[in-house]
Design a protein around this motif. Sequence first.
Motif, PDB file in Angstrom:
ATOM      1  N   LEU A  76       0.807  -1.327   0.129  1.00 49.40           N
ATOM      2  CA  LEU A  76      -0.082   0.105   0.053  1.00 49.40           C
ATOM      3  C   LEU A  76       0.874   1.402  -0.087  1.00 49.40           C
ATOM      4  CD1 LEU A  76      -2.620  -1.089   2.428  1.00 49.40           C
ATOM      5  CD2 LEU A  76      -3.021  -0.970   0.028  1.00 49.40           C
ATOM      6  N   LEU A  77       1.921   1.282   0.795  1.00 51.08           N
ATOM      7  CA  LEU A  77       2.839   2.221   0.671  1.00 51.08           C
ATOM      8  C   LEU A  77       3.577   2.759  -0.591  1.00 51.08           C
ATOM      9  CD1 LEU A  77       4.265   4.523   2.324  1.00 51.08           C
ATOM     10  CD2 LEU A  77       6.045   2.866   3.262  1.00 51.08           C
ATOM     11  N   LEU A  78       3.873   1.483  -1.303  1.00 50.14           N
ATOM     12  CA  LEU A  78       4.447   1.717  -2.657  1.00 50.14           C
ATOM     13  C   LEU A  78       3.536   2.201  -3.479  1.00 50.14           C
ATOM     14  CD1 LEU A  78       6.854  -0.847  -4.187  1.00 50.14           C
ATOM     15  CD2 LEU A  78       4.980  -0.167  -5.596  1.00 50.14           C
ATOM     16  N   THR A  79       2.244   1.717  -3.673  1.00 53.53           N
ATOM     17  CA  THR A  79       1.152   2.294  -4.500  1.00 53.53           C
ATOM     18  C   THR A  79       0.915   3.627  -4.149  1.00 53.53           C
ATOM     19  OG1 THR A  79       0.292   0.067  -4.475  1.00 53.53           O
ATOM     20  CG2 THR A  79      -1.108   1.896  -5.338  1.00 53.53           C
ATOM     21  N   PHE A  80       0.858   4.077  -2.902  1.00 51.88           N
ATOM     22  CA  PHE A  80       0.716   5.657  -2.637  1.00 51.88           C
ATOM     23  C   PHE A  80       1.990   6.547  -3.168  1.00 51.88           C
ATOM     24  CE2 PHE A  80       2.120   8.905   0.163  1.00 51.88           C
ATOM     25  CZ  PHE A  80       0.987   9.783   0.121  1.00 51.88           C
ATOM     26  N   VAL A  81       3.217   5.978  -3.028  1.00 53.72           N
ATOM     27  CA  VAL A  81       4.191   6.802  -3.503  1.00 53.72           C
ATOM     28  C   VAL A  81       3.880   7.036  -4.933  1.00 53.72           C
ATOM     29  CG1 VAL A  81       6.732   6.788  -3.735  1.00 53.72           C
ATOM     30  CG2 VAL A  81       5.508   6.407  -1.562  1.00 53.72           C
ATOM     31  N   CYS A  82       3.739   5.851  -5.929  1.00 55.66           N
ATOM     32  CA  CYS A  82       3.757   5.820  -7.229  1.00 55.66           C
ATOM     33  C   CYS A  82       2.582   6.619  -7.774  1.00 55.66           C
ATOM     34  CB  CYS A  82       3.979   4.447  -7.793  1.00 55.66           C
ATOM     35  SG  CYS A  82       5.518   3.611  -7.238  1.00 55.66           S
ATOM     36  N   GLU A  83       1.444   6.167  -7.302  1.00 54.15           N
ATOM     37  CA  GLU A  83       0.217   6.875  -8.014  1.00 54.15           C
ATOM     38  C   GLU A  83      -0.035   8.265  -7.592  1.00 54.15           C
ATOM     39  OE1 GLU A  83      -3.274   4.417  -7.608  1.00 54.15           O
ATOM     40  OE2 GLU A  83      -2.084   2.740  -8.419  1.00 54.15           O
ATOM     41  N   ALA A  84       0.406   8.576  -6.532  1.00 54.39           N
ATOM     42  CA  ALA A  84       0.283  10.157  -5.961  1.00 54.39           C
ATOM     43  C   ALA A  84       1.490  10.826  -6.285  1.00 54.39           C
ATOM     44  CB  ALA A  84       0.019   9.992  -4.450  1.00 54.39           C
ATOM     45  N   ASN A  85       2.391  10.393  -7.091  1.00 56.82           N
ATOM     46  CA  ASN A  85       3.748  11.039  -7.520  1.00 56.82           C
ATOM     47  C   ASN A  85       4.410  11.821  -6.456  1.00 56.82           C
ATOM     48  OD1 ASN A  85       2.781  10.745 -10.132  1.00 56.82           O
ATOM     49  ND2 ASN A  85       1.640  12.609 -10.336  1.00 56.82           N
ATOM     50  N   GLN A  86       4.656  11.021  -5.421  1.00 61.74           N
ATOM     51  CA  GLN A  86       5.381  11.493  -4.178  1.00 61.74           C
ATOM     52  C   GLN A  86       6.661  11.109  -4.290  1.00 61.74           C
ATOM     53  OE1 GLN A  86       3.948  13.158  -1.412  1.00 61.74           O
ATOM     54  NE2 GLN A  86       2.039  12.874  -2.695  1.00 61.74           N
ATOM     55  N   PRO A  87       7.666  12.113  -3.712  1.00 58.34           N
ATOM     56  CA  PRO A  87       9.074  11.791  -3.742  1.00 58.34           C
ATOM     57  C   PRO A  87       9.346  10.849  -2.910  1.00 58.34           C
ATOM     58  CG  PRO A  87       8.409  13.786  -2.483  1.00 58.34           C
ATOM     59  CD  PRO A  87       7.020  13.451  -3.182  1.00 58.34           C
ATOM     60  N   MET A 129       9.273   1.480   5.901  1.00 57.37           N
ATOM     61  CA  MET A 129      10.372   1.123   5.041  1.00 57.37           C
ATOM     62  C   MET A 129      11.433   2.360   4.853  1.00 57.37           C
ATOM     63  SD  MET A 129       9.260   0.767   1.089  1.00 57.37           S
ATOM     64  CE  MET A 129       7.788  -0.486   1.583  1.00 57.37           C
ATOM     65  N   THR A 130      12.627   2.181   4.719  1.00 55.29           N
ATOM     66  CA  THR A 130      13.447   3.484   4.290  1.00 55.29           C
ATOM     67  C   THR A 130      13.391   3.667   2.902  1.00 55.29           C
ATOM     68  OG1 THR A 130      15.444   1.879   3.656  1.00 55.29           O
ATOM     69  CG2 THR A 130      15.004   2.528   6.146  1.00 55.29           C
ATOM     70  N   ARG A 131      14.139   4.909   2.530  1.00 58.67           N
ATOM     71  CA  ARG A 131      14.177   5.178   0.894  1.00 58.67           C
ATOM     72  C   ARG A 131      14.773   4.161   0.142  1.00 58.67           C
ATOM     73  NH1 ARG A 131      16.991   8.105  -2.684  1.00 58.67           N
ATOM     74  NH2 ARG A 131      15.924   9.648  -4.019  1.00 58.67           N
ATOM     75  N   LYS A 132      15.613   3.701   0.738  1.00 57.40           N
ATOM     76  CA  LYS A 132      16.637   2.668  -0.144  1.00 57.40           C
ATOM     77  C   LYS A 132      15.818   1.470  -0.390  1.00 57.40           C
ATOM     78  CE  LYS A 132      21.079   0.142  -0.032  1.00 57.40           C
ATOM     79  NZ  LYS A 132      22.226  -0.212   0.741  1.00 57.40           N
ATOM     80  N   THR A 133      15.148   0.949   0.839  1.00 53.07           N
ATOM     81  CA  THR A 133      13.986  -0.211   0.406  1.00 53.07           C
ATOM     82  C   THR A 133      13.247   0.045  -0.324  1.00 53.07           C
ATOM     83  OG1 THR A 133      14.903  -0.639   2.955  1.00 53.07           O
ATOM     84  CG2 THR A 133      12.800  -1.989   1.810  1.00 53.07           C
ATOM     85  N   LEU A 134      12.473   1.111  -0.344  1.00 53.72           N
ATOM     86  CA  LEU A 134      11.447   1.653  -1.283  1.00 53.72           C
ATOM     87  C   LEU A 134      12.131   1.732  -2.603  1.00 53.72           C
ATOM     88  CD1 LEU A 134       8.492   2.727  -1.880  1.00 53.72           C
ATOM     89  CD2 LEU A 134       9.697   5.065  -1.531  1.00 53.72           C
ATOM     90  N   CYS A 135      13.055   2.027  -3.210  1.00 56.56           N
ATOM     91  CA  CYS A 135      13.686   2.048  -4.365  1.00 56.56           C
ATOM     92  C   CYS A 135      13.882   0.611  -4.702  1.00 56.56           C
ATOM     93  CB  CYS A 135      14.714   2.830  -4.484  1.00 56.56           C
ATOM     94  SG  CYS A 135      14.730   4.515  -3.956  1.00 56.56           S
ATOM     95  N   SER A 136      14.379  -0.213  -3.691  1.00 56.57           N
ATOM     96  CA  SER A 136      14.380  -1.699  -4.222  1.00 56.57           C
ATOM     97  C   SER A 136      13.041  -2.307  -4.459  1.00 56.57           C
ATOM     98  CB  SER A 136      15.438  -2.216  -2.957  1.00 56.57           C
ATOM     99  OG  SER A 136      15.380  -3.651  -3.112  1.00 56.57           O
ATOM    100  N   LYS A 137      12.288  -1.984  -3.805  1.00 57.86           N
ATOM    101  CA  LYS A 137      10.870  -2.566  -3.907  1.00 57.86           C
ATOM    102  C   LYS A 137      10.457  -2.087  -5.128  1.00 57.86           C
ATOM    103  CE  LYS A 137       9.727  -3.695   0.857  1.00 57.86           C
ATOM    104  NZ  LYS A 137       9.565  -5.418   0.445  1.00 57.86           N
ATOM    105  N   ILE A 138      10.424  -0.865  -5.432  1.00 59.79           N
ATOM    106  CA  ILE A 138      10.146  -0.515  -6.603  1.00 59.79           C
ATOM    107  C   ILE A 138      10.671  -1.214  -7.958  1.00 59.79           C
ATOM    108  CG2 ILE A 138      10.009   1.515  -8.291  1.00 59.79           C
ATOM    109  CD1 ILE A 138       9.538   3.248  -6.032  1.00 59.79           C
TER     110      ILE A 138
END
Length: 596
Positions: free
Chosen positions: A84-95, A118-127
């Motif tokens: 859900l956090l990944l979807t929020f960042v991608c679809e809401a154009n969040q940094p 999750m951290t920013r590094k983990t977020l990039c990895s999951k993306i």
Amino acid sequence: MAESPRFKPSGSIPPRRDKGPPGDPLITCAKRVQSNKLRMYTELMDSHRKRKSSSSTKPPMKNAKLTDSFTGSRRITQATFDKLLLTFVCEANQPFSIVETSSFKTMMETLQPQCTVMTRKTLCSKIQDAVKNMKSIIIKKLSTSARQHSYLGVTCHWIDDISLERHSAALACRPLKGSHTFDVLAAALEEIHSEYHIREKVTQTTTDSGSNFLKAFRLYGEDKEEETTNWQEDSGSILDDAEDSELEVEYQDVFAVLDDNTGLEYQLPRHQKCACHLLNLISTVDATAAEATNDTYKRLSRSAFAKCHALWNKTSRSIMAYETVERECKLQFLRPNQTRWSSLFLAVERLVRIHKEQGEKAIHNVCTALKIKMFNPAEMGFLVEYTAVMKPVAMALNILQGESSVHMGFLLPTLYQLLEKLRKLESSCKMCRPLVDALRDGIQKRFGEMMKDPELIAAAILIPRFRTSWTTEESILKAGLTFIRHQLDTELGEASTNSSLSDEDDFFGSMGSGNPEAGELERYLSCPFTGGVDVLHGFPQIKKLSIKVNTALPASAACERLFSHAGLLFTAKRSQLHSKNLESQLLLKLNHHFTD
């Protein structure tokens, strides 16, 4: 009637007036009254509690809902929380850095205390992992489809052979290093095709008319005329020169041949110029040719558009001007944008609309307040005629830039109807007659070859909505019908080659049966139109050929939309965003229906 207990204070019992000796009747009476009041109070409280507990239909309070959610009645797993956090960042154009801000972490930990942000590094990895999963789903989807696919730049479009619905997917949005030469573009396109395993499935690519694209497809693309070349003339010249070729020997430099660009380095599909880009060139570049043919038109055009541009510039740069226009016109003016199709027409149309609805006084007051010369009647009449002439062009452009309900077969009927509408405007135009002629000449110059292309004619005929009703030129329809019959015969030959019949039965199989495909074509052309493409299900061979020639889109508008979404992500505050992360976030946003 008993009162509610809340209106029975303890002080309602009559007070003792005086202290007396034991056994005083006054004291005994007071005790008896107090005992009766306490018993009544107790009975009323018990009945109230019973009514409250027996009421099961009363909805809970909002505070109770919030309390239940915070106590964990709707807790989710860590995996679901991360998704859900990944979807929020991608679809809401969040940094990506939002996951490391204290306020965001506090909110998430308050809502779901058992989960960890999750951290920013983990977020990039999951993306990156999500993009790989999304690509594998698209590859699987494409691998189960037929060959009737068309790829437009870095967006993919295909038609489902069962539902006949169009599907689309964004494939890539990658930067090109160095000069954008033809070979760089060819290498990038072939790399994308290979990545998605669709090199053998690409049927056509639609791009703008840039010289680099044109050269890339001219050298590396499939020749559209390859199958229709006159092989009889070629074979005759070969036979005539066969003896001479055996006697003469010509020596070639091997290194020069290897260094020469023969077009074998890359393999690209057939190319189609973007129809909307060509129409935009017609309405902007070719339309200026009208000024060279008529001095009156030239004078009116330059004076009217000079005042228009002055008005647009003033109203877009000043807050006071904005408020003046809002007060006088009730609508704001639109400012033309060179990167947007039909923007000049829309801006002039808005000006004419304000003049018609609010009157000449509104425009006069705005021009006076902004110290701009007022339009005279001739100039305003010119703008009215300009919108009338350019409106069919804008309508044609809007139709061709569609995606879900538009096919390649829409191109020629749209162009023929556009020419017909311009022809009818010749008699009613007084000042913009040269513009009508310039537009018609521009259409013939830029679309002349396409309007005689047998495959494009066949694509229009194989759209049930059009068939043969979009033109009265018999030669045009004959070329398209001949192409269809030839393709049906080819399909029949391939089917007979792959059949399990014996050689003798297959050789004489067509005797007495006629040509069923030809009969299917005649039945398709004569059947009534029911308002959709479902009629194609009754004609299997016609349906298969229609999907093949109509999968491509006539315009590259889908790619323009992709870049619009990319512009929303790549803002000034995110200038350090890596190109790979930009592409990943963009693809997940546009291809969300292909994710798990």
